[in-house]
Design a protein around this motif. Structure first.
Motif, PDB file in Angstrom:
ATOM      1  N   PRO A   1      17.257 -18.595  15.456  1.00 47.18           N
ATOM      2  CA  PRO A   1      18.288 -19.073  16.375  1.00 47.18           C
ATOM      3  C   PRO A   1      17.704 -19.422  17.747  1.00 47.18           C
ATOM      4  O   PRO A   1      16.834 -18.719  18.238  1.00 47.18           O
ATOM      5  CB  PRO A   1      19.231 -17.883  16.518  1.00 47.18           C
ATOM      6  CG  PRO A   1      18.976 -17.015  15.346  1.00 47.18           C
ATOM      7  CD  PRO A   1      17.566 -17.270  14.921  1.00 47.18           C
ATOM      8  N   ARG A   2      18.213 -20.478  18.338  1.00 49.59           N
ATOM      9  CA  ARG A   2      17.805 -20.976  19.659  1.00 49.59           C
ATOM     10  C   ARG A   2      16.366 -21.509  19.637  1.00 49.59           C
ATOM     11  O   ARG A   2      16.118 -22.608  20.080  1.00 49.59           O
ATOM     12  CB  ARG A   2      17.978 -19.920  20.751  1.00 49.59           C
ATOM     13  CG  ARG A   2      19.425 -19.416  20.828  1.00 49.59           C
ATOM     14  CD  ARG A   2      19.699 -18.713  22.130  1.00 49.59           C
ATOM     15  NE  ARG A   2      19.155 -17.370  22.152  1.00 49.59           N
ATOM     16  CZ  ARG A   2      18.873 -16.681  23.243  1.00 49.59           C
ATOM     17  NH1 ARG A   2      19.079 -17.224  24.426  1.00 49.59           N
ATOM     18  NH2 ARG A   2      18.384 -15.485  23.181  1.00 49.59           N
ATOM     19  N   SER A   3      15.435 -20.698  19.090  1.00 48.07           N
ATOM     20  CA  SER A   3      14.043 -21.153  19.025  1.00 48.07           C
ATOM     21  C   SER A   3      13.951 -22.472  18.281  1.00 48.07           C
ATOM     22  O   SER A   3      13.125 -23.331  18.603  1.00 48.07           O
ATOM     23  CB  SER A   3      13.176 -20.132  18.283  1.00 48.07           C
ATOM     24  OG  SER A   3      13.231 -18.891  18.923  1.00 48.07           O
ATOM     25  N   ASN A   4      14.802 -22.644  17.250  1.00 45.52           N
ATOM     26  CA  ASN A   4      14.680 -23.858  16.437  1.00 45.52           C
ATOM     27  C   ASN A   4      15.010 -25.108  17.254  1.00 45.52           C
ATOM     28  O   ASN A   4      14.619 -26.208  16.897  1.00 45.52           O
ATOM     29  CB  ASN A   4      15.493 -23.750  15.146  1.00 45.52           C
ATOM     30  CG  ASN A   4      16.975 -23.545  15.385  1.00 45.52           C
ATOM     31  OD1 ASN A   4      17.550 -24.092  16.316  1.00 45.52           O
ATOM     32  ND2 ASN A   4      17.605 -22.748  14.529  1.00 45.52           N
ATOM     33  N   PHE A   5      15.744 -24.937  18.350  1.00 40.91           N
ATOM     34  CA  PHE A   5      15.959 -26.067  19.254  1.00 40.91           C
ATOM     35  C   PHE A   5      14.891 -26.101  20.352  1.00 40.91           C
ATOM     36  O   PHE A   5      14.298 -27.148  20.639  1.00 40.91           O
ATOM     37  CB  PHE A   5      17.347 -25.992  19.896  1.00 40.91           C
ATOM     38  CG  PHE A   5      17.518 -26.970  21.024  1.00 40.91           C
ATOM     39  CD1 PHE A   5      17.580 -28.334  20.759  1.00 40.91           C
ATOM     40  CD2 PHE A   5      17.585 -26.549  22.344  1.00 40.91           C
ATOM     41  CE1 PHE A   5      17.719 -29.257  21.800  1.00 40.91           C
ATOM     42  CE2 PHE A   5      17.714 -27.463  23.380  1.00 40.91           C
ATOM     43  CZ  PHE A   5      17.783 -28.819  23.111  1.00 40.91           C
ATOM     44  N   ASN A   6      14.648 -24.955  20.956  1.00 41.00           N
ATOM     45  CA  ASN A   6      13.699 -24.920  22.081  1.00 41.00           C
ATOM     46  C   ASN A   6      12.329 -25.448  21.700  1.00 41.00           C
ATOM     47  O   ASN A   6      11.684 -26.151  22.475  1.00 41.00           O
ATOM     48  CB  ASN A   6      13.546 -23.490  22.596  1.00 41.00           C
ATOM     49  CG  ASN A   6      14.830 -22.981  23.206  1.00 41.00           C
ATOM     50  OD1 ASN A   6      15.621 -23.761  23.722  1.00 41.00           O
ATOM     51  ND2 ASN A   6      15.051 -21.683  23.136  1.00 41.00           N
ATOM     52  N   ALA A   7      11.881 -25.080  20.501  1.00 37.41           N
ATOM     53  CA  ALA A   7      10.538 -25.494  20.114  1.00 37.41           C
ATOM     54  C   ALA A   7      10.466 -27.011  19.986  1.00 37.41           C
ATOM     55  O   ALA A   7       9.422 -27.613  20.240  1.00 37.41           O
ATOM     56  CB  ALA A   7      10.130 -24.833  18.799  1.00 37.41           C
ATOM     57  N   ALA A   8      11.577 -27.623  19.603  1.00 39.24           N
ATOM     58  CA  ALA A   8      11.601 -29.083  19.491  1.00 39.24           C
ATOM     59  C   ALA A   8      11.530 -29.698  20.880  1.00 39.24           C
ATOM     60  O   ALA A   8      10.703 -30.574  21.159  1.00 39.24           O
ATOM     61  CB  ALA A   8      12.873 -29.532  18.786  1.00 39.24           C
ATOM     62  N   ALA A   9      12.388 -29.232  21.762  1.00 41.71           N
ATOM     63  CA  ALA A   9      12.509 -29.837  23.094  1.00 41.71           C
ATOM     64  C   ALA A   9      11.264 -29.550  23.936  1.00 41.71           C
ATOM     65  O   ALA A   9      10.596 -30.462  24.418  1.00 41.71           O
ATOM     66  CB  ALA A   9      13.752 -29.292  23.776  1.00 41.71           C
ATOM     67  N   GLU A  10      10.953 -28.270  24.071  1.00 40.68           N
ATOM     68  CA  GLU A  10       9.844 -27.874  24.934  1.00 40.68           C
ATOM     69  C   GLU A  10       8.510 -28.434  24.449  1.00 40.68           C
ATOM     70  O   GLU A  10       7.699 -28.940  25.232  1.00 40.68           O
ATOM     71  CB  GLU A  10       9.791 -26.342  24.965  1.00 40.68           C
ATOM     72  CG  GLU A  10       8.540 -25.760  25.536  1.00 40.68           C
ATOM     73  CD  GLU A  10       8.255 -24.416  24.903  1.00 40.68           C
ATOM     74  OE1 GLU A  10       9.075 -23.498  25.082  1.00 40.68           O
ATOM     75  OE2 GLU A  10       7.224 -24.295  24.211  1.00 40.68           O
ATOM     76  N   GLN A  11       8.296 -28.389  23.136  1.00 41.21           N
ATOM     77  CA  GLN A  11       7.007 -28.839  22.626  1.00 41.21           C
ATOM     78  C   GLN A  11       6.853 -30.350  22.694  1.00 41.21           C
ATOM     79  O   GLN A  11       5.737 -30.846  22.818  1.00 41.21           O
ATOM     80  CB  GLN A  11       6.793 -28.321  21.205  1.00 41.21           C
ATOM     81  CG  GLN A  11       6.537 -26.816  21.145  1.00 41.21           C
ATOM     82  CD  GLN A  11       5.209 -26.431  21.788  1.00 41.21           C
ATOM     83  OE1 GLN A  11       4.165 -26.991  21.470  1.00 41.21           O
ATOM     84  NE2 GLN A  11       5.239 -25.487  22.718  1.00 41.21           N
ATOM     85  N   SER A  12       7.951 -31.091  22.626  1.00 43.37           N
ATOM     86  CA  SER A  12       7.730 -32.528  22.806  1.00 43.37           C
ATOM     87  C   SER A  12       7.661 -32.872  24.287  1.00 43.37           C
ATOM     88  O   SER A  12       6.966 -33.811  24.671  1.00 43.37           O
ATOM     89  CB  SER A  12       8.713 -33.409  22.025  1.00 43.37           C
ATOM     90  OG  SER A  12       9.998 -32.970  22.145  1.00 43.37           O
ATOM     91  N   PHE A  13       8.330 -32.073  25.110  1.00 41.73           N
ATOM     92  CA  PHE A  13       8.196 -32.307  26.561  1.00 41.73           C
ATOM     93  C   PHE A  13       6.748 -32.036  27.008  1.00 41.73           C
ATOM     94  O   PHE A  13       6.154 -32.826  27.738  1.00 41.73           O
ATOM     95  CB  PHE A  13       9.169 -31.414  27.334  1.00 41.73           C
ATOM     96  CG  PHE A  13       9.144 -31.657  28.821  1.00 41.73           C
ATOM     97  CD1 PHE A  13       9.547 -32.889  29.335  1.00 41.73           C
ATOM     98  CD2 PHE A  13       8.703 -30.686  29.705  1.00 41.73           C
ATOM     99  CE1 PHE A  13       9.514 -33.139  30.706  1.00 41.73           C
ATOM    100  CE2 PHE A  13       8.670 -30.917  31.076  1.00 41.73           C
ATOM    101  CZ  PHE A  13       9.076 -32.144  31.574  1.00 41.73           C
ATOM    102  N   LEU A  14       6.187 -30.927  26.536  1.00 39.58           N
ATOM    103  CA  LEU A  14       4.801 -30.604  26.925  1.00 39.58           C
ATOM    104  C   LEU A  14       3.839 -31.709  26.481  1.00 39.58           C
ATOM    105  O   LEU A  14       2.855 -32.004  27.160  1.00 39.58           O
ATOM    106  CB  LEU A  14       4.368 -29.258  26.330  1.00 39.58           C
ATOM    107  CG  LEU A  14       4.995 -28.016  26.957  1.00 39.58           C
ATOM    108  CD1 LEU A  14       4.446 -26.756  26.295  1.00 39.58           C
ATOM    109  CD2 LEU A  14       4.756 -27.953  28.472  1.00 39.58           C
ATOM    110  N   ASP A  15       4.137 -32.312  25.356  1.00 45.39           N
ATOM    111  CA  ASP A  15       3.310 -33.411  24.864  1.00 45.39           C
ATOM    112  C   ASP A  15       3.322 -34.571  25.863  1.00 45.39           C
ATOM    113  O   ASP A  15       2.289 -35.178  26.155  1.00 45.39           O
ATOM    114  CB  ASP A  15       3.886 -33.889  23.518  1.00 45.39           C
ATOM    115  CG  ASP A  15       2.842 -34.502  22.614  1.00 45.39           C
ATOM    116  OD1 ASP A  15       1.925 -33.759  22.207  1.00 45.39           O
ATOM    117  OD2 ASP A  15       2.948 -35.706  22.312  1.00 45.39           O
ATOM    118  N   GLU A  16       4.512 -34.829  26.369  1.00 46.83           N
ATOM    119  CA  GLU A  16       4.659 -35.923  27.321  1.00 46.83           C
ATOM    120  C   GLU A  16       3.992 -35.585  28.660  1.00 46.83           C
ATOM    121  O   GLU A  16       3.376 -36.434  29.305  1.00 46.83           O
ATOM    122  CB  GLU A  16       6.153 -36.221  27.529  1.00 46.83           C
ATOM    123  CG  GLU A  16       6.415 -37.686  27.647  1.00 46.83           C
ATOM    124  CD  GLU A  16       7.894 -38.060  27.572  1.00 46.83           C
ATOM    125  OE1 GLU A  16       8.279 -38.961  28.298  1.00 46.83           O
ATOM    126  OE2 GLU A  16       8.647 -37.447  26.786  1.00 46.83           O
TER     127      GLU A  16
END
Ligand code: FES
Ligand code: FES
Lengths: 751, 151
Positions: free
Chosen positions: A535-550
């Protein structure tokens, strides 16, 4: 390693009827697991665990698996832990599923990637104690010192040539005192743990044996189905069942209320509708047909007040009455995110340094917003439950993740003492968090209570999907401040959701950036939500990890190197307190991922690769996904996965779990969405809720575990969240476009 | 209601049911054979796959009145004592997670191998894409099918 139970005696021995040893285990869980339980609002006594070992005179070792199985392999991995210390032959081990006993066995909770973690020491200690008792029994029988007796695969032996199978000594061992201190094996001496064992129910699965709740049957059992309101925010007004009642095989049709007025809901009592119509008959098909003949009037439910009860006491919750539509939900989330909505300001969750100044002085600010829709769990086996409620007792049976939480509620609604309620747990056809919520169990109980006959409640796929307890809808806006030298000097995340805020404020990159701010907000809703794999992590990991990529791209850095640099900072000179991850283990996963995927190697330079790593449930996981365009569509062809979850109990099954998480993550990120129009879910079966299929799964998923002797940490959930981020980042490499909205294949959900 | 005499797993079984009743529910509710699973009820997931005269068929949308003299095989009747090469390969690769979809997967896979003993990856994808596995065991299913093909 010595293991002493200092809380109290937790092992009890007794002689089995017919001879043999039974060792009952109950254990107050260690702080780590208890902490997790505290966050779930459970009464403290439920953090007690229990199981048993039986050794029969025929040398069969029966090990009770306390926790329900839903594919995470606990019916194999937990008994392996006992067998390891007992030093028995795995071939002689029979695994039994425990029934529920709230007093003896505690919550028996499957979820939170907790089973192996919770039982790691208690079950091994029990195995070691039983072994020691068998040795003592042999020592007394043979008149030799216990220290001279060795064990090997279920056989006791002494240098004098005497030897006996465990079964021969079991009855005598049962009369001995349970040892207080036992020695546990060092990981280097493991011979069962860390050696792959086949699924203990594998043969039953492939031969179609009745294992699941759906398969549960007793003589005279009727089939029940429920007609629920068609939209969130609606309720039953009136109905006419005259025609339906005359249909063949129909026994009764009636409306019922799940909770009485003023009922105080505990955390896992979430239910979508309170008043529904039950259709009960002889067979499934007859009930399905009769349902179609009901004539029903629904009306707007309006605002509803509910009483919630948890550790923090009682609270009143106002459930709004609006009929939700996805496009409006997105607009509302954007208003909240921009602070334009006056209803509720975002709550500060963590602040380090001076983020305002950092952003004011920044040479460059990157700001991106990510959205994700509601997700339906879509367990392959739809919700169902058996109930037989009589005047003085009740039996319920079926698939559920947390019997311990359902028993008190059953006792309340049936007005029976808890010890008159028997809960049997079947194998679950998937759970993913959905079966931690007991409303379908209570519905079955209510129907049987009214008819006083055994019934089985079955949800159709449409029922299952349209009155779910979904993964919430989330949004998060990330901002990064870079100075003129492209150093990351400030980081801000503001997140929210319907109806839950997703942000884990103390997770990476908190601790690695001097000026950091996390805040969050929530929008209440009548759409019911609950835990969904990580829960929650399944969204955060998507958002945060693609933001860090950028951000890495803006900084001109390799994405793995950029993360490693930040983690180095967090390790050597952490910012702030309460960083809830271990930078070392995080680094370890990224380093191994780099090596195993051949990251940056010339042969991989032209590949469209995305990387992401995340921490949750005390474990660390990362993936590199390789994407190609196939028939004009992005396709994840192969994946390299690395997980640090401490000691891996059953390696092949663990690899299976990680591969499954990768496939699940690709499927959910590409296709998963449950959207609404005027409160009505727009997807109701697999023809319009797209699931990943054979041809869309990668051809190869290489799984690697970081080898260490750390006590096991979670595995069912941790590999899932970072898949989303890795897929998003590979999509950018493949298409030149960043993907901010899930599901990625459609960019925007419908309505 | 109507009486039907059905050939299932080599035996003849009598049922008296509404002619529109899908074979899935005849098996599960009337004949006590729960190996064939309910997943969607609309031929979208494959959990209910059986063999009808050797061909993989979704039993949830197959009315009992349409069976006639055709022979039905269910997962319970695929082999005696789990000896079918597909079942053995499934165990060898330890395919199952929750296991709920696997009966249907095995029925689709065994029908595929019967008509195409050496399927390519693409053949497997085509034959199996009607079977959803929510737990994501697709890779192992493919490996198990290849192992079974060899035996
Ligand atoms: S139940 Fe028949 S295909 Fe899904
Ligand atoms: S193993 Fe769970 S759905 Fe396939």
């Amino acid at each position: 390693m010595k293991n002493t139970s200092n809380r109290r005696d937790f092992l009890k021995s007794s002689v089995l009827a017919g001879g043999g040893l039974m060792l009952s285990i109950s254990w107050f869980s260690e702080a780590k697991a208890a902490e997790k339980i505290a966050t779930l609002n459970l009464p403290e006594q439920w953090s007690e665990l229990a199981a048993y070992i039986k050794i029969t005179p025929e040398n069969v070792v029966k090990i009770l698996c306390p926790n329900p199985e839903f594919g995470q392999n606990v019916m194999t991995s937990l008994p392996m832990m006992v067998a390891e210390e007992l030093d028995c032959d795995w071939k002689n081990v029979v695994v039994e599923m425990g029934t529920h006993d709230n007093v003896k066995y505690g919550p028996q909770f499957t979820g939170g990637s907790n089973s192996v973690r919770m039982y790691w020491r208690p079950l091994r200690t029990a195995g070691a104690a039983a072994r020691q008792m068998l040795i003592e029994a042999a020592a007394q029988t043979w008149g030799v010192p216990a220290s001279e007796i060795i064990t090997n695969a279920g056989v006791l032996s002494h240098s004098s040539g005497k030897s006996a199978k465990y079964g021969e000594m079991a009855s005598k061992a049962a009369t001995l005192t349970v040892p207080k201190d036992v020695k546990l094996k060092a990981p280097k001496d493991f011979s069962i743990v860390r050696n792959s064992k086949k699924n203990s129910e594998g043969t039953k699965v492939v031969t179609g044996k009745p294992l699941f709740g759906m398969d549960y049957k007793v003589d005279g059992m009727l089939i029940a189905m429920i007609q629920h309101p068609p939209a969130f925010g609606m309720k039953l007004k009136s109905f006419d069942a005259t025609v339906a009642k005359k249909m063949p095989g129909i026994k009764d049709i009636f409306s019922f209320k799940l909770y009485d007025d003023g009922f105080e809901q505990a955390g896992f009592d979430t239910r979508t509708f309170n008043e529904m119509i039950a259709v009960v008959g002889n067979s499934t098909w007859e009930v399905m047909n009769a349902r179609k003949k009901l004539s029903i009037q629904w009306e707007a439910a309006g605002e509803v007040k509910e009483m919630m009860v948890g550790r923090g006491g009682k609270t009143e919750k106002i459930v709004p009455g609006r009929l939700e539509t996805t496009s409006k939900q997105l607009e509302m989330m954007a208003e909240f995110a921009n602070g334009r909505h006056s209803a509720k300001p975002a709550k500060e969750l963590r602040k380090d340094g001076n983020p305002e100044t950092a952003f004011k002085n920044a040479a460059q600010v990157i700001e991106r917003t990510y959205n994700a829709p509601f997700l339906a769990h879509n367990t392959m086996e739809p919700m169902n439950f058996f109930a037989h409620v009589q005047d003085d007792k009740a039996l319920v049976a079926g698939p559920l993740q947390a019997p311990g939480w359902m028993e008190p509620t059953l006792a309340k609604i049936l007005n029976l003492p808890a010890d008159k309620i028997e809960i049997q747990m079947t194998r679950m056809g998937g759970g993913f968090g959905r079966r931690a919520y007991g409303s379908y169990v209570y519905e079955a109980a209510r129907i049987s209570q009214k008819l006083k006959v055994p019934i089985k409640l079955i949800y159709t796929r449409e029922d299952d999907m349209t009155y779910g307890i979904y993964r919430p809808m989330y949004t998060a806006t990330y901002r990064a401040a870079l100075d003129a030298n492209k150093n990351l000097i400030g980081f801000h995340v503001t997140g929210g959701g319907i109806p839950e805020n997703p942000i884990h404020a103390n997770r990476f990159p908190a601790g690695a950036v001097d000026n950091y701010l996390a805040d969050g907000w929530e929008i209440t809703s009548n759409i019911t939500i609950g835990a969904f794999r990580a829960p929650r992590s399944n969204f955060n990991a998507a958002a945060e990890q693609s933001f860090l990529d950028e951000v890495a791209e803006a900084m001109g850095k390799d994405p793995i190197q950029m993360r490693l640099d930040l983690l180095k900072r967090a390790k050597e000179n952490p910012v702030g307190k309460n960083n809830d991850y271990d930078a070392n283990r995080y680094i370890g996963v990224l380093e191994l991922l780099k090596e195993k995927s051949g990251w940056g190697k010339p042969e991989n330079v032209g590949k469209k690769r995305g990387v992401a790593a995340y921490f949750c449930h005390a474990s660390y996981a990362g993936h590199v996904v390789d994407m190609v365009m196939r028939d004009g569509q992005p396709y994840v062809e192969s994946v390299t996965s690395v997980v640090d979850c401490g000691v891996v109990v059953n390696p092949d099954a663990a690899r299976n779990m990680v591969q499954g998480a990768v496939v699940d993550g690709i499927g959910q990120s590409f296709y998963g969405a449950l959207t609404h129009k005027d409160g009505v879910p727009e997807q109701n079966n697999f023809h319009n809720y797209r699931m990943i299929r054979h041809n869309e799964a990668p051809q190869k998923i290489d799984v690697h575990f970081v080898e260490n002797d750390i006590d096991p940490t979670g595995l069912g959930e941790p590999p899932f969240p970072p898949v989303f981020g890795a897929v998003a980042n590979a999509l950018y490499k493949s298409t030149g476009k960043r993907y901010y909205n899930q599901p990625f294949t459609s960019e925007q959900p419908k309505s | 209601m109507a009486k039907y005499s059905l050939k299932i797993n080599g035996k003849t079984k009598q049922v008296d049911v509404d002619p529109s009743t899908p074979v899935l529910w005849v098996l599960r509710d009337h004949l006590n054979m729960p190996g064939t699973k309910f997943g969607c009820g609309m031929a979208q997931c494959g959990a209910c796959t059986i063999h009808l005269d050797g061909n993989a068929t979704r039993s949830c949308v197959l009315p009992v009145s349409a069976i006639g003299k055709s022979a039905i095989t269910t997962i319970e009747g695929l082999s005696e004592n789990c000896t079918h090469p597909v079942q053995k390969a499934w165990l060898e690769h330890d395919v199952a997670q929750c296991g709920y979809c696997q009966g249907g997967q095995i029925m689709s896979a065994s029908a595929l191998l019967k008509s195409n003993p050496n399927p390519t990856d693409e053949d497997i994808d085509i034959a199996m894409s009607g079977n959803i596995c929510r737990c994501g065991t697709y890779l192992r299913i493919k490996e198990a099918i290849k192992t079974a093909a060899k035996n």
